[in-house]
Design a protein around this motif. Structure first.
Motif, PDB file in Angstrom:
ATOM      1  N   UNK A   1      68.038  17.874 -54.900  1.00 35.29           N
ATOM      2  CA  UNK A   1      69.111  17.114 -54.268  1.00 35.29           C
ATOM      3  C   UNK A   1      70.478  17.543 -54.799  1.00 35.29           C
ATOM      4  N   UNK A   2      70.567  17.752 -56.116  1.00 34.62           N
ATOM      5  CA  UNK A   2      71.840  18.199 -56.702  1.00 34.62           C
ATOM      6  C   UNK A   2      72.222  19.583 -56.192  1.00 34.62           C
ATOM      7  N   UNK A   3      71.242  20.464 -56.048  1.00 36.26           N
ATOM      8  CA  UNK A   3      71.531  21.797 -55.522  1.00 36.26           C
ATOM      9  C   UNK A   3      71.994  21.726 -54.071  1.00 36.26           C
ATOM     10  N   UNK A   4      71.354  20.864 -53.285  1.00 33.63           N
ATOM     11  CA  UNK A   4      71.759  20.726 -51.894  1.00 33.63           C
ATOM     12  C   UNK A   4      73.194  20.228 -51.786  1.00 33.63           C
ATOM     13  N   UNK A   5      73.565  19.286 -52.625  1.00 33.55           N
ATOM     14  CA  UNK A   5      74.946  18.796 -52.629  1.00 33.55           C
ATOM     15  C   UNK A   5      75.897  19.907 -53.033  1.00 33.55           C
ATOM     16  N   UNK A   6      75.524  20.697 -54.039  1.00 27.61           N
ATOM     17  CA  UNK A   6      76.385  21.777 -54.516  1.00 27.61           C
ATOM     18  C   UNK A   6      76.619  22.831 -53.432  1.00 27.61           C
ATOM     19  N   UNK A   7      75.587  23.119 -52.635  1.00 24.96           N
ATOM     20  CA  UNK A   7      75.700  24.183 -51.642  1.00 24.96           C
ATOM     21  C   UNK A   7      76.239  23.693 -50.293  1.00 24.96           C
ATOM     22  N   UNK A   8      75.997  22.427 -49.951  1.00 25.69           N
ATOM     23  CA  UNK A   8      76.350  21.956 -48.619  1.00 25.69           C
ATOM     24  C   UNK A   8      77.480  20.935 -48.601  1.00 25.69           C
ATOM     25  N   UNK A   9      78.054  20.629 -49.754  1.00 29.56           N
ATOM     26  CA  UNK A   9      79.187  19.710 -49.748  1.00 29.56           C
ATOM     27  C   UNK A   9      80.403  20.353 -49.099  1.00 29.56           C
ATOM     28  N   UNK A  10      80.424  21.677 -49.076  1.00 34.74           N
ATOM     29  CA  UNK A  10      81.542  22.424 -48.507  1.00 34.74           C
ATOM     30  C   UNK A  10      80.985  23.512 -47.590  1.00 34.74           C
ATOM     31  N   UNK A  11      81.262  23.390 -46.310  1.00 36.97           N
ATOM     32  CA  UNK A  11      80.783  24.364 -45.329  1.00 36.97           C
ATOM     33  C   UNK A  11      81.993  24.884 -44.539  1.00 36.97           C
ATOM     34  N   UNK A  12      82.164  26.193 -44.469  1.00 38.30           N
ATOM     35  CA  UNK A  12      81.346  27.248 -45.084  1.00 38.30           C
ATOM     36  C   UNK A  12      81.531  27.315 -46.591  1.00 38.30           C
ATOM     37  N   UNK A  13      80.546  27.921 -47.245  1.00 33.21           N
ATOM     38  CA  UNK A  13      80.484  27.909 -48.703  1.00 33.21           C
ATOM     39  C   UNK A  13      81.694  28.569 -49.333  1.00 33.21           C
ATOM     40  N   UNK A  14      82.234  29.630 -48.718  1.00 32.86           N
ATOM     41  CA  UNK A  14      83.345  30.370 -49.344  1.00 32.86           C
ATOM     42  C   UNK A  14      84.657  29.593 -49.334  1.00 32.86           C
ATOM     43  N   UNK A  15      84.693  28.433 -48.671  1.00 31.40           N
ATOM     44  CA  UNK A  15      85.896  27.608 -48.735  1.00 31.40           C
ATOM     45  C   UNK A  15      86.084  26.992 -50.116  1.00 31.40           C
ATOM     46  N   UNK A  16      85.087  27.108 -50.978  1.00 30.42           N
ATOM     47  CA  UNK A  16      85.201  26.541 -52.324  1.00 30.42           C
ATOM     48  C   UNK A  16      86.192  27.318 -53.187  1.00 30.42           C
ATOM     49  N   UNK A  17      86.625  28.471 -52.744  1.00 32.10           N
ATOM     50  CA  UNK A  17      87.703  29.172 -53.446  1.00 32.10           C
ATOM     51  C   UNK A  17      88.847  29.512 -52.491  1.00 32.10           C
ATOM     52  N   UNK A  18      88.939  28.754 -51.408  1.00 35.48           N
ATOM     53  CA  UNK A  18      90.048  28.935 -50.465  1.00 35.48           C
ATOM     54  C   UNK A  18      91.321  28.309 -51.033  1.00 35.48           C
ATOM     55  N   UNK A  19      92.441  29.004 -50.818  1.00 31.52           N
ATOM     56  CA  UNK A  19      93.718  28.512 -51.324  1.00 31.52           C
ATOM     57  C   UNK A  19      94.539  27.878 -50.205  1.00 31.52           C
ATOM     58  N   UNK A  20      94.706  28.577 -49.108  1.00 26.65           N
ATOM     59  CA  UNK A  20      95.545  28.098 -48.008  1.00 26.65           C
ATOM     60  C   UNK A  20      94.814  28.292 -46.682  1.00 26.65           C
ATOM     61  N   UNK A  21      94.719  27.222 -45.898  1.00 25.08           N
ATOM     62  CA  UNK A  21      95.191  25.851 -46.158  1.00 25.08           C
ATOM     63  C   UNK A  21      94.281  25.129 -47.146  1.00 25.08           C
ATOM     64  N   UNK A  22      94.651  23.924 -47.496  1.00 19.87           N
ATOM     65  CA  UNK A  22      93.860  23.155 -48.457  1.00 19.87           C
ATOM     66  C   UNK A  22      92.453  22.913 -47.907  1.00 19.87           C
TER      67      UNK A  22
END
Length: 403
Positions: free
Chosen positions: A149-170
């Motif tokens: 469950x923790x892994x699923x939250x880590x991977x799917x809380x932000x879709x697409x995944x690469x937005x986790x290091x997106x700068x602009x836009x927020x």
């Protein structure tokens, strides 16, 4: 900021070195008592846990020392729009966010590996205790389910995944790994719930055991270490939610500290036997030398002799805990069982119906019959049988007493 970063770097490697020392003491204790063949699955799991802990510490070090504690949070929309993608700050924030993602996955994996260590250890510790195998099986299901469950939250809380290091836009709070409220709170809840469950496995067994109160209190404190882990987990969660947007490195700070506490507490049952003699010496100055030697291997839970009974006499198992296990670490449990089985093949077997027996073992000797009645001789075996035999002509009673 530089001074704070330097202080944290020293803290990281200081905690890392201390954790390595504790783990080395664990394996030294295991090898000393059991040898290579006596190692169990929790020893293998701990080895992988140390590797994960090392990688997690490296990630925390990179966040602070290389990426200056920066990530894709703590920025206004105007700052995001004006930040040059070719600038050094952009690079630091992107790499810092990526490192946070990896660090959080390692942090979660480490905690759940340590929970698996506890489960394997408790499975040995409570072997033979009524219904405890069900607790262990449910524990396996709970630990595995909460980890996934923790892994699923880590991977799917932000879709697409690469937005986790997106700068602009927020990208939004869920896509800011350093301060993600969803992931931080969810992992804290799962961690706390599983720790409560794991503590519920050994504590009732220890509480109901016939161990002396001094030893019982030591074990209760040792197995209640999950409370300290919960405290650090809650502190981590609060620090990230309150200070994370100002200092993204808070995630790395408290993750490393909580991981260190968890590693040390998980190894305590294995390290404790190395220091037990010194710890017990202060509280056992009135104990005779023979009693001390008899106690050095530990007792099975529920089988500790009472005050009025000889130390070498084997008691009947407790009614509430029929096949109680040994107190302390598994090293002593295995050593005691091996010695008992080596002394008598029937040592752990109950006598059949209509037949009772009492066997007394001389410390350090193999059971044998002795007919000598000299003043310095010791009776090794005392046997008393009552056998009822059903026959067509009627019942026959045979009695035998041997001293």
């Amino acid at each position: 900021m530089a001074d704070a970063a330097q202080a944290f770097v020293q803290e990281v490697w200081g905690l890392q070195g201390t954790a390595y020392l504790v783990v080395c003491l664990r394996y030294y204790s295991r090898f000393t008592h059991l040898g290579w063949r006596g190692l169990s699955w929790d020893d293998a799991i701990m080895f992988f846990a140390v590797l994960v802990y090392t990688a997690e510490s490296v990630m925390a070090y990179l966040v602070v020392a290389y990426w200056k504690g920066l990530a894709n949070n703590d920025m206004t929309d105007a700052q995001r729009a004006t930040l040059d993608p070719e600038s050094e700050e952009w690079r630091l924030r992107v790499n810092g966010s990526k490192t946070h993602v990896v660090g959080l996955l390692l942090y979660t994996t480490l905690l759940w590996l340590l929970k698996a260590c506890w489960l394997v250890y408790y499975a040995r510790l409570t072997d033979g205790v009524n219904n405890m195998h069900r607790w262990i099986r449910w524990g396996i299901v709970i630990v595995a389910t909460t980890y996934v469950a923790c892994l699923l939250v880590a991977f799917f809380k932000c879709i697409p995944f690469n937005h986790q290091w997106q700068i602009n836009p927020s990208p939004g709070n869920n896509c800011m790994p350093a301060i993600s409220s969803l992931q931080t709170i969810f992992v804290m809840i799962m961690n706390t719930a599983t720790d409560f469950y794991l503590m519920a496995i050994p504590l009732p067994v220890v509480w109901k055991s016939h161990l002396p109160w001094r030893k019982k209190v030591v074990l209760l404190v040792m197995f209640s270490g999950g409370l300290l882990e919960m405290v650090f987990g809650i502190l981590r969660c609060v620090s990230i939610l309150v200070l994370g947007d100002v200092d993204p490195a808070q995630s790395g700070y408290w993750s490393v500290r909580e991981s260190f506490v968890s590693v040390v507490l998980t190894n305590m049952p294995m390290v404790y036997p190395l220091f037990r003699k010194f710890i017990e010496k202060a509280g056992s100055v009135t104990r005779s030398k023979g009693a001390s030697q008899g106690d050095s291997k530990g007792y099975k839970l529920g089988s500790v002799p009472g005050r009025g009974e000889p130390m070498v006499r084997r008691q009947k198992p407790s009614a509430s805990i029929p096949n109680d296990t040994a107190w302390g670490s598994k090293e002593n449990i295995i050593v005691e069982r091996e010695q008992t089985l080596a002394g008598s093949d029937d040592a752990s077997m109950e006598l059949p119906k209509h037949q009772t027996g009492v066997v007394s073992f001389a410390q350090g000797r193999t059971p044998s019959r002795s007919t000598s009645k000299g003043p310095d001789d010791r009776i090794v075996v005392t046997t008393e049988y009552t056998v009822t035999e059903a026959a067509p002509q009627g019942s026959k009673n045979f009695s035998r007493r041997e001293y």
